[in-house]
Every structure is written in structure tokens, then in C-alpha cells.
Design a protein around this motif. Sequence first.
Motif, PDB file in Angstrom:
ATOM      1  N   UNK A  86       1.593  11.140  -4.000  1.00  0.00           N
ATOM      2  CA  UNK A  86       0.920   9.826  -4.045  1.00  0.00           C
ATOM      3  C   UNK A  86       0.966   9.185  -5.429  1.00  0.00           C
ATOM      4  N   UNK A  87       0.740   9.956  -6.471  1.00  0.00           N
ATOM      5  CA  UNK A  87       0.769   9.413  -7.838  1.00  0.00           C
ATOM      6  C   UNK A  87       2.165   8.916  -8.172  1.00  0.00           C
ATOM      7  N   UNK A  88       3.153   9.701  -7.821  1.00  0.00           N
ATOM      8  CA  UNK A  88       4.544   9.331  -8.055  1.00  0.00           C
ATOM      9  C   UNK A  88       4.905   8.060  -7.282  1.00  0.00           C
ATOM     10  N   UNK A  89       4.511   8.004  -6.021  1.00  0.00           N
ATOM     11  CA  UNK A  89       4.794   6.833  -5.192  1.00  0.00           C
ATOM     12  C   UNK A  89       4.090   5.581  -5.704  1.00  0.00           C
ATOM     13  N   UNK A  90       2.880   5.747  -6.202  1.00  0.00           N
ATOM     14  CA  UNK A  90       2.157   4.612  -6.784  1.00  0.00           C
ATOM     15  C   UNK A  90       2.926   4.061  -7.979  1.00  0.00           C
ATOM     16  N   UNK A  91       3.408   4.944  -8.824  1.00  0.00           N
ATOM     17  CA  UNK A  91       4.197   4.520  -9.982  1.00  0.00           C
ATOM     18  C   UNK A  91       5.476   3.815  -9.578  1.00  0.00           C
ATOM     19  N   UNK A  99       0.839  -1.202   0.000  1.00  0.00           N
ATOM     20  CA  UNK A  99       0.000   0.000   0.000  1.00  0.00           C
ATOM     21  C   UNK A  99       0.874   1.252   0.000  1.00  0.00           C
ATOM     22  N   UNK A 100       0.330   2.311  -0.525  1.00  0.00           N
ATOM     23  CA  UNK A 100       1.021   3.592  -0.537  1.00  0.00           C
ATOM     24  C   UNK A 100       1.258   4.072   0.898  1.00  0.00           C
ATOM     25  N   UNK A 101       0.333   3.767   1.791  1.00  0.00           N
ATOM     26  CA  UNK A 101       0.502   4.172   3.193  1.00  0.00           C
ATOM     27  C   UNK A 101       1.743   3.537   3.822  1.00  0.00           C
ATOM     28  N   UNK A 160       2.322  14.067   3.616  1.00  0.00           N
ATOM     29  CA  UNK A 160       1.371  14.674   2.673  1.00  0.00           C
ATOM     30  C   UNK A 160       0.989  13.689   1.573  1.00  0.00           C
ATOM     31  N   UNK A 161      -0.014  14.065   0.800  1.00  0.00           N
ATOM     32  CA  UNK A 161      -0.447  13.231  -0.326  1.00  0.00           C
ATOM     33  C   UNK A 161       0.023  13.816  -1.656  1.00  0.00           C
TER      34      UNK A 161
END
Length: 109
Positions: free
Chosen positions: A20-25, A4-6, A16-17
Motif C-alpha cells: 500500500x505504501x509503495x502504491x500510494x507513492x 484511490x489505492x483500492x 493484500x495491503x
Amino acid sequence: MLVSIDKLKLSLRIDSSADDTLLTGYSTAAESYIKNAIGYDYDDFYTEERVKPLFTTAVIALASSYYTFRTSLSLVQSYPVDVAVESIIGQLRGEYVLFEEAKNADKSK
């Protein structure tokens, strides 16, 4: 995605969020890299109790490395060495062979 991203954000100490998109990638890329290094034939391998903690740790370590060293322009040259990731991949390759042998033995019965 198994990580999970968390969990990734906790490891990186990000509150912060904004990324989030970068981390998901990065997490998806890390998961793909590790699965390519080990094997894709048995998706259930990565959810095994003895495998999941190692796999999760490797994904977090590699995705964190992608995030930390995401820029190619820097005043200081750095060479990130993912010793932990490579070590875990080696362990998981051995586990994968045993898992594959057990699956093939079940098919031959």
C-alpha cells in the motif's frame, strides 16, 4: 490524490495491503507526472466530469507501470511504453486549453 489505492489495487489484481505504501507513492508520482505534462494552474480541471475518467485511467495506467517495472535489475531488458498514458495526456492537453480559454473568458467579463 484523485485515484484511490483500492482502484489501483483492483487494476493490478492485488488483494493484500503489503504494498500500500509503495502504491500510494506510485499513484502520487503518476498524478504529478500527468499534471506536469498538462498543467497545474487549474486544479478544478481534473475533477470535471469529462476529464476525470481520462485522468483516472492515465494515473492508474502509469502507476501500474511504475509498479510492474519497479526493478532496474532483470535478466531480460524491457522497455515499457506507456502509449495509453501518452495518448490520454494528448487528449487532456486539448481539453485543458479549452478549459483555460473558458476560464480566461469568464475573467474578462
